[in-house]
Design a protein around this motif. Structure first.
Motif, PDB file in Angstrom:
ATOM      1  N   ASP A 139       0.826  -1.211   0.000  1.00 52.86           N
ATOM      2  CA  ASP A 139       0.000   0.000   0.000  1.00 52.86           C
ATOM      3  C   ASP A 139       0.860   1.260   0.000  1.00 52.86           C
ATOM      4  OD1 ASP A 139      -2.330  -1.458  -0.036  1.00 52.86           O
ATOM      5  OD2 ASP A 139      -2.637  -1.349   2.140  1.00 52.86           O
ATOM      6  N   LEU A 140       1.968   1.246   0.759  1.00 46.67           N
ATOM      7  CA  LEU A 140       2.849   2.414   0.797  1.00 46.67           C
ATOM      8  C   LEU A 140       3.580   2.577  -0.537  1.00 46.67           C
ATOM      9  CD1 LEU A 140       3.930   4.770   2.460  1.00 46.67           C
ATOM     10  CD2 LEU A 140       5.741   3.258   3.294  1.00 46.67           C
ATOM     11  N   VAL A 141       4.026   1.472  -1.111  1.00 45.53           N
ATOM     12  CA  VAL A 141       4.693   1.521  -2.420  1.00 45.53           C
ATOM     13  C   VAL A 141       3.722   2.072  -3.463  1.00 45.53           C
ATOM     14  CG1 VAL A 141       5.708   0.111  -4.253  1.00 45.53           C
ATOM     15  CG2 VAL A 141       6.318  -0.325  -1.869  1.00 45.53           C
ATOM     16  N   SER A 142       2.484   1.604  -3.419  1.00 48.49           N
ATOM     17  CA  SER A 142       1.464   2.080  -4.356  1.00 48.49           C
ATOM     18  C   SER A 142       1.192   3.566  -4.154  1.00 48.49           C
ATOM     19  CB  SER A 142       0.169   1.271  -4.166  1.00 48.49           C
ATOM     20  OG  SER A 142      -0.840   1.773  -4.987  1.00 48.49           O
ATOM     21  N   PHE A 143       1.084   4.007  -2.896  1.00 48.09           N
ATOM     22  CA  PHE A 143       0.858   5.417  -2.594  1.00 48.09           C
ATOM     23  C   PHE A 143       1.995   6.277  -3.141  1.00 48.09           C
ATOM     24  CE2 PHE A 143       1.634   9.057   0.210  1.00 48.09           C
ATOM     25  CZ  PHE A 143       0.430   9.746   0.072  1.00 48.09           C
ATOM     26  N   CYS A 144       3.239   5.836  -2.924  1.00 48.67           N
ATOM     27  CA  CYS A 144       4.404   6.587  -3.422  1.00 48.67           C
ATOM     28  C   CYS A 144       4.385   6.669  -4.949  1.00 48.67           C
ATOM     29  CB  CYS A 144       5.705   5.953  -2.934  1.00 48.67           C
ATOM     30  SG  CYS A 144       5.999   6.217  -1.185  1.00 48.67           S
ATOM     31  N   ASN A 145       4.060   5.556  -5.596  1.00 45.27           N
ATOM     32  CA  ASN A 145       3.993   5.559  -7.061  1.00 45.27           C
ATOM     33  C   ASN A 145       2.894   6.480  -7.574  1.00 45.27           C
ATOM     34  OD1 ASN A 145       6.158   3.844  -7.435  1.00 45.27           O
ATOM     35  ND2 ASN A 145       4.885   2.004  -7.428  1.00 45.27           N
ATOM     36  N   GLU A 146       1.736   6.457  -6.916  1.00 41.45           N
ATOM     37  CA  GLU A 146       0.638   7.329  -7.319  1.00 41.45           C
ATOM     38  C   GLU A 146       0.975   8.799  -7.090  1.00 41.45           C
ATOM     39  OE1 GLU A 146      -2.742   6.013  -5.066  1.00 41.45           O
ATOM     40  OE2 GLU A 146      -2.667   4.009  -5.957  1.00 41.45           O
ATOM     41  N   THR A 147       1.647   9.086  -5.971  1.00 38.95           N
ATOM     42  CA  THR A 147       1.937  10.465  -5.584  1.00 38.95           C
ATOM     43  C   THR A 147       3.153  11.033  -6.302  1.00 38.95           C
ATOM     44  OG1 THR A 147       1.045   9.932  -3.407  1.00 38.95           O
ATOM     45  CG2 THR A 147       2.280  11.973  -3.588  1.00 38.95           C
ATOM     46  N   LEU A 148       4.207  10.243  -6.397  1.00 39.13           N
ATOM     47  CA  LEU A 148       5.475  10.743  -6.935  1.00 39.13           C
ATOM     48  C   LEU A 148       5.910  10.078  -8.232  1.00 39.13           C
ATOM     49  CD1 LEU A 148       7.499  10.880  -3.589  1.00 39.13           C
ATOM     50  CD2 LEU A 148       6.466  12.797  -4.805  1.00 39.13           C
ATOM     51  N   GLY A 149       5.136   9.121  -8.695  1.00 35.99           N
ATOM     52  CA  GLY A 149       5.531   8.355  -9.883  1.00 35.99           C
ATOM     53  C   GLY A 149       5.820   9.215 -11.099  1.00 35.99           C
ATOM     54  N   ALA A 150       4.945  10.166 -11.387  1.00 35.95           N
ATOM     55  CA  ALA A 150       5.138  11.033 -12.560  1.00 35.95           C
ATOM     56  C   ALA A 150       6.405  11.867 -12.413  1.00 35.95           C
ATOM     57  CB  ALA A 150       3.925  11.944 -12.751  1.00 35.95           C
ATOM     58  N   LEU A 151       6.655  12.327 -11.183  1.00 33.60           N
ATOM     59  CA  LEU A 151       7.845  13.147 -10.928  1.00 33.60           C
ATOM     60  C   LEU A 151       9.129  12.327 -11.093  1.00 33.60           C
ATOM     61  CD1 LEU A 151       8.097  16.124 -10.095  1.00 33.60           C
ATOM     62  CD2 LEU A 151       8.284  15.358  -7.738  1.00 33.60           C
ATOM     63  N   THR A 152       9.167  11.132 -10.521  1.00 32.10           N
ATOM     64  CA  THR A 152      10.371  10.296 -10.646  1.00 32.10           C
ATOM     65  C   THR A 152      10.579   9.851 -12.091  1.00 32.10           C
ATOM     66  OG1 THR A 152       9.138   8.320  -9.988  1.00 32.10           O
ATOM     67  CG2 THR A 152      10.341   9.483  -8.253  1.00 32.10           C
ATOM     68  N   HIS A 153       9.478   9.571 -12.786  1.00 32.65           N
ATOM     69  CA  HIS A 153       9.579   9.203 -14.200  1.00 32.65           C
ATOM     70  C   HIS A 153      10.153  10.374 -15.004  1.00 32.65           C
ATOM     71  CE1 HIS A 153       8.614   7.235 -17.983  1.00 32.65           C
ATOM     72  NE2 HIS A 153       8.056   8.372 -18.385  1.00 32.65           N
TER      73      HIS A 153
END
Length: 186
Positions: A139-153
């Motif tokens: 759930d935390l990994v998913s939250f991080c990907n949803e929140t910061l995924g576009a930025l890290t990409h």
């Protein structure tokens, strides 16, 4: 039995002194401070630590003092080295030592993640204790990907540092001028 608190240390980075050197520093400070402690060295993980005797179950002061003395000694002798240290909560018997040692290891990992130079006591970690336990939770990994995924990409694709900028912004509590100063930008 006497209550004890686990303390775990390790060197980080390149060109650090040996694990044996850390063990020697720990033994030296134990003999100078005359604190009662049982040493533990793990060559496979590079951890050196001790189970430090406490005066009461409510105070980790002897463990904090020993960790601070070890840190001061190692930094005086090896100023370019990085030493991390974590301290576990008091344990009232051998059966609880494992928990204190695990907590000390978690505090050590937090010291590393937070780039904290001084020893960290597990009991002082507050909300970080919860986040540490959840670090790999889906759930935390998913939250991080949803929140910061576009930025890290975007950072990966454009070779930019937007995540670093965001970290600096939060580190300076949303103060734009302090953030800009920390990042050496206008």
């Amino acid at each position: 039995g006497v209550p004890r608190s686990a303390m775990v240390s390790r060197w980080e980075g390149e060109g650090h002194p040996s694990l044996r050197r850390l063990e020697t520093a720990i033994n030296g400070e134990i003999s100078l401070t005359r604190v009662s402690a049982l040493i533990r060295v793990e060559s496979e993980t590079g951890h050196a630590g001790a189970f430090v005797a406490l005066e009461s179950i409510t105070s980790v002061k002897p463990a904090r003092d020993l960790a601070a003395a070890i840190y001061a000694r190692t930094m005086a002798e090896h100023p370019k080295a990085t030493l991390r240290c974590g301290i576990g909560r008091p344990a009232n018997g051998i059966a609880e030592w494992r928990t204190s040692y695990r907590e000390a290891g978690q505090a050590l990992e937090m010291a590393s993640q937070l780039d904290e130079r001084q020893p960290i006591f597990f009991g002082d970690l507050s909300v970080y204790r919860l986040l540490f336990k959840m670090a790999e939770h889906p759930d935390l990994v998913s939250f991080c990907n949803e929140t910061l995924g576009a930025l890290t990409h975007y950072d990966r694709e454009q070779n930019s540092n937007l995540v670093e900028t965001l970290e600096a912004f939060f580190a300076h509590h949303g103060n734009l001028s302090q953030t800009a100063e920390a990042l050496f930008i206008h």
